[in-house]
Write a protein that holds these residues in place. Structure first.
Motif, PDB file in Angstrom:
ATOM      1  N   ILE A  27       0.838  -1.204   0.000  1.00  0.00           N
ATOM      2  CA  ILE A  27       0.000   0.000   0.000  1.00  0.00           C
ATOM      3  C   ILE A  27       0.872   1.252   0.000  1.00  0.00           C
ATOM      4  O   ILE A  27       0.663   2.177  -0.795  1.00  0.00           O
ATOM      5  CB  ILE A  27      -0.954  -0.008   1.219  1.00  0.00           C
ATOM      6  CG1 ILE A  27      -1.985  -1.133   1.065  1.00  0.00           C
ATOM      7  CG2 ILE A  27      -1.638   1.345   1.392  1.00  0.00           C
ATOM      8  CD1 ILE A  27      -2.714  -1.491   2.354  1.00  0.00           C
ATOM      9  N   VAL A  28       1.877   1.270   0.886  1.00  0.00           N
ATOM     10  CA  VAL A  28       2.758   2.439   0.970  1.00  0.00           C
ATOM     11  C   VAL A  28       3.511   2.622  -0.347  1.00  0.00           C
ATOM     12  O   VAL A  28       3.619   3.735  -0.868  1.00  0.00           O
ATOM     13  CB  VAL A  28       3.729   2.318   2.167  1.00  0.00           C
ATOM     14  CG1 VAL A  28       4.790   3.415   2.121  1.00  0.00           C
ATOM     15  CG2 VAL A  28       2.959   2.380   3.481  1.00  0.00           C
ATOM     16  N   MET A  45       3.248   5.839  -2.749  1.00  0.00           N
ATOM     17  CA  MET A  45       4.468   6.600  -3.069  1.00  0.00           C
ATOM     18  C   MET A  45       4.624   6.733  -4.579  1.00  0.00           C
ATOM     19  O   MET A  45       4.988   7.794  -5.081  1.00  0.00           O
ATOM     20  CB  MET A  45       5.697   5.902  -2.479  1.00  0.00           C
ATOM     21  CG  MET A  45       5.861   6.069  -0.994  1.00  0.00           C
ATOM     22  SD  MET A  45       7.254   5.100  -0.346  1.00  0.00           S
ATOM     23  CE  MET A  45       8.653   5.871  -1.155  1.00  0.00           C
ATOM     24  N   THR A  46       4.345   5.657  -5.303  1.00  0.00           N
ATOM     25  CA  THR A  46       4.442   5.679  -6.761  1.00  0.00           C
ATOM     26  C   THR A  46       3.455   6.687  -7.343  1.00  0.00           C
ATOM     27  O   THR A  46       3.781   7.458  -8.244  1.00  0.00           O
ATOM     28  CB  THR A  46       4.187   4.271  -7.337  1.00  0.00           C
ATOM     29  OG1 THR A  46       5.127   3.366  -6.769  1.00  0.00           O
ATOM     30  CG2 THR A  46       4.302   4.259  -8.853  1.00  0.00           C
ATOM     31  N   MET A  47       2.236   6.695  -6.803  1.00  0.00           N
ATOM     32  CA  MET A  47       1.219   7.629  -7.282  1.00  0.00           C
ATOM     33  C   MET A  47       1.653   9.082  -7.045  1.00  0.00           C
ATOM     34  O   MET A  47       1.499   9.935  -7.913  1.00  0.00           O
ATOM     35  CB  MET A  47      -0.120   7.354  -6.583  1.00  0.00           C
ATOM     36  CG  MET A  47      -0.752   6.040  -7.013  1.00  0.00           C
ATOM     37  SD  MET A  47      -2.163   5.554  -5.985  1.00  0.00           S
ATOM     38  CE  MET A  47      -3.369   6.804  -6.466  1.00  0.00           C
ATOM     39  N   VAL A  53      -8.866   5.871  -1.088  1.00  0.00           N
ATOM     40  CA  VAL A  53      -8.774   4.478  -0.646  1.00  0.00           C
ATOM     41  C   VAL A  53      -8.880   3.536  -1.835  1.00  0.00           C
ATOM     42  O   VAL A  53      -8.062   2.622  -1.985  1.00  0.00           O
ATOM     43  CB  VAL A  53      -9.882   4.175   0.396  1.00  0.00           C
ATOM     44  CG1 VAL A  53      -9.940   2.696   0.718  1.00  0.00           C
ATOM     45  CG2 VAL A  53      -9.641   4.986   1.656  1.00  0.00           C
ATOM     46  N   ARG A  54      -9.854   3.750  -2.691  1.00  0.00           N
ATOM     47  CA  ARG A  54     -10.053   2.851  -3.836  1.00  0.00           C
ATOM     48  C   ARG A  54      -8.877   2.875  -4.805  1.00  0.00           C
ATOM     49  O   ARG A  54      -8.417   1.844  -5.271  1.00  0.00           O
ATOM     50  CB  ARG A  54     -11.340   3.208  -4.575  1.00  0.00           C
ATOM     51  CG  ARG A  54     -12.567   2.762  -3.817  1.00  0.00           C
ATOM     52  CD  ARG A  54     -13.808   2.955  -4.641  1.00  0.00           C
ATOM     53  NE  ARG A  54     -14.951   2.570  -3.831  1.00  0.00           N
ATOM     54  CZ  ARG A  54     -16.177   2.903  -4.096  1.00  0.00           C
ATOM     55  NH1 ARG A  54     -16.444   3.638  -5.159  1.00  0.00           N
ATOM     56  NH2 ARG A  54     -17.156   2.519  -3.326  1.00  0.00           N
ATOM     57  N   ALA A  55      -8.389   4.094  -5.123  1.00  0.00           N
ATOM     58  CA  ALA A  55      -7.292   4.209  -6.087  1.00  0.00           C
ATOM     59  C   ALA A  55      -6.017   3.561  -5.561  1.00  0.00           C
ATOM     60  O   ALA A  55      -5.340   2.819  -6.279  1.00  0.00           O
ATOM     61  CB  ALA A  55      -7.045   5.676  -6.424  1.00  0.00           C
ATOM     62  N   VAL A  56      -5.688   3.815  -4.308  1.00  0.00           N
ATOM     63  CA  VAL A  56      -4.464   3.249  -3.733  1.00  0.00           C
ATOM     64  C   VAL A  56      -4.598   1.735  -3.590  1.00  0.00           C
ATOM     65  O   VAL A  56      -3.673   0.982  -3.919  1.00  0.00           O
ATOM     66  CB  VAL A  56      -4.120   3.905  -2.375  1.00  0.00           C
ATOM     67  CG1 VAL A  56      -2.917   3.221  -1.734  1.00  0.00           C
ATOM     68  CG2 VAL A  56      -3.847   5.392  -2.558  1.00  0.00           C
ATOM     69  N   ALA A  57      -5.748   1.268  -3.119  1.00  0.00           N
ATOM     70  CA  ALA A  57      -5.960  -0.177  -2.962  1.00  0.00           C
ATOM     71  C   ALA A  57      -5.848  -0.879  -4.313  1.00  0.00           C
ATOM     72  O   ALA A  57      -5.202  -1.930  -4.425  1.00  0.00           O
ATOM     73  CB  ALA A  57      -7.321  -0.449  -2.326  1.00  0.00           C
ATOM     74  N   ALA A  58      -6.455  -0.299  -5.346  1.00  0.00           N
ATOM     75  CA  ALA A  58      -6.385  -0.904  -6.684  1.00  0.00           C
ATOM     76  C   ALA A  58      -4.943  -0.949  -7.176  1.00  0.00           C
ATOM     77  O   ALA A  58      -4.487  -1.963  -7.717  1.00  0.00           O
ATOM     78  CB  ALA A  58      -7.263  -0.116  -7.660  1.00  0.00           C
ATOM     79  N   VAL A  68      -4.683  -4.714  -3.382  1.00  0.00           N
ATOM     80  CA  VAL A  68      -5.256  -5.197  -2.120  1.00  0.00           C
ATOM     81  C   VAL A  68      -6.697  -4.708  -2.029  1.00  0.00           C
ATOM     82  O   VAL A  68      -7.113  -3.822  -2.771  1.00  0.00           O
ATOM     83  CB  VAL A  68      -4.446  -4.702  -0.887  1.00  0.00           C
ATOM     84  CG1 VAL A  68      -2.998  -5.166  -0.959  1.00  0.00           C
ATOM     85  CG2 VAL A  68      -4.518  -3.193  -0.745  1.00  0.00           C
ATOM     86  N   SER A  69      -7.439  -5.262  -1.090  1.00  0.00           N
ATOM     87  CA  SER A  69      -8.823  -4.828  -0.907  1.00  0.00           C
ATOM     88  C   SER A  69      -8.852  -3.503  -0.145  1.00  0.00           C
ATOM     89  O   SER A  69      -7.903  -3.153   0.561  1.00  0.00           O
ATOM     90  CB  SER A  69      -9.607  -5.881  -0.122  1.00  0.00           C
ATOM     91  OG  SER A  69      -9.138  -5.935   1.215  1.00  0.00           O
ATOM     92  N   THR A  70      -9.963  -2.785  -0.283  1.00  0.00           N
ATOM     93  CA  THR A  70     -10.113  -1.547   0.478  1.00  0.00           C
ATOM     94  C   THR A  70     -10.157  -1.853   1.975  1.00  0.00           C
ATOM     95  O   THR A  70      -9.672  -1.063   2.782  1.00  0.00           O
ATOM     96  CB  THR A  70     -11.378  -0.765   0.053  1.00  0.00           C
ATOM     97  OG1 THR A  70     -12.513  -1.607   0.196  1.00  0.00           O
ATOM     98  CG2 THR A  70     -11.265  -0.263  -1.368  1.00  0.00           C
ATOM     99  N   GLY A  71     -10.696  -3.019   2.337  1.00  0.00           N
ATOM    100  CA  GLY A  71     -10.730  -3.424   3.746  1.00  0.00           C
ATOM    101  C   GLY A  71      -9.323  -3.602   4.304  1.00  0.00           C
ATOM    102  O   GLY A  71      -9.039  -3.215   5.436  1.00  0.00           O
ATOM    103  N   SER A  72      -8.445  -4.183   3.494  1.00  0.00           N
ATOM    104  CA  SER A  72      -7.056  -4.366   3.917  1.00  0.00           C
ATOM    105  C   SER A  72      -6.379  -3.007   4.108  1.00  0.00           C
ATOM    106  O   SER A  72      -5.651  -2.790   5.082  1.00  0.00           O
ATOM    107  CB  SER A  72      -6.287  -5.194   2.884  1.00  0.00           C
ATOM    108  OG  SER A  72      -4.935  -5.326   3.260  1.00  0.00           O
TER     109      SER A  72
END
Length: 200
Positions: free
Chosen positions: A13-14, A18-20, A31-36, A40-44
């Protein structure tokens, strides 16, 4: 069943965030953009980072760790002045020079100045500011523990050094007849001398 060794969800996730930010300094770390991006899931993501601020601060801490590998501030074989100048110079090095510096400041202008910032942009900027301040104040505390920084208000000293860095990073984007490195060195030394109580 043998589990593959590899980065955990938090690290993924980190790294994704960081890449983004590296691709677009004004990127919204939703949350959705980073998780995608992390796969990983948004829950994670919410498990590791319950709030947007927690995610932003983890990303900024990781970015600053990447900027200042090994943190020169602990190298006692070098004078306190040289260590602090070196740490500040590492922060400046991320800004680049010339075209790279202009592109970076253009992105910052678009994200935070050109239009009234959104709540997300405002929160992102304030998180950057808090992490930068925390890091500079930490450097001053380390040097203070060694007796190199006089007792006093390190928060105020950190704000002063952050302002100097902002000015120098803007100067990197502007045309100059003088050597940027020479000018920066002179300004950084004067600022550090002031902070260390060595007024000239």
């Amino acid at each position: 069943m043998v589990r593959e060794a590899g980065p955990g969800s938090r690290d993924k996730i980190v790294h994704a965030a960081m890449t983004m930010v590296g691709e677009d300094p004004g990127a919204r770390l939703s949350v959705r953009a980073v998780a995608a991006r992390a796969g990983v899931s948004t829950g994670s993501l919410r498990y590791h980072f319950p709030t947007q601020r927690a995610l932003q601060e983890a990303v900024l801490a990781a970015l600053y760790d990447a900027i200042t590998p090994g943190d020169l501030i602990h190298d006692r074989s070098v004078t306190a002045e040289e260590r602090l100048v070196g740490c500040l110079r590492q922060v400046l090095s991320v800004a680049g020079v010339g075209e790279q510096a202009r592109a970076g400041w253009s992105e910052i202008f678009k994200a935070y100045i050109e239009h009234e910032p959104t709540e997300d942009n405002r929160a992102a900027y304030l998180a950057i500011e808090r992490e930068a301040h925390r890091r500079v104040e930490y450097w001053l505390a380390v040097l203070g523990d060694e007796g190199a920084v006089p007792e006093g208000d390190n928060a105020r000293r950190a704000r002063f050094l952050e302002t100097v860095l902002a000015g120098l990073s803007i100067a990197r984007a502007l045309p100059s007849e003088e050597s940027i490195l020479a000018t920066e060195t002179e300004v950084l030394r004067a600022a550090v001398d002031h902070v260390l109580g060595r007024r000239t």
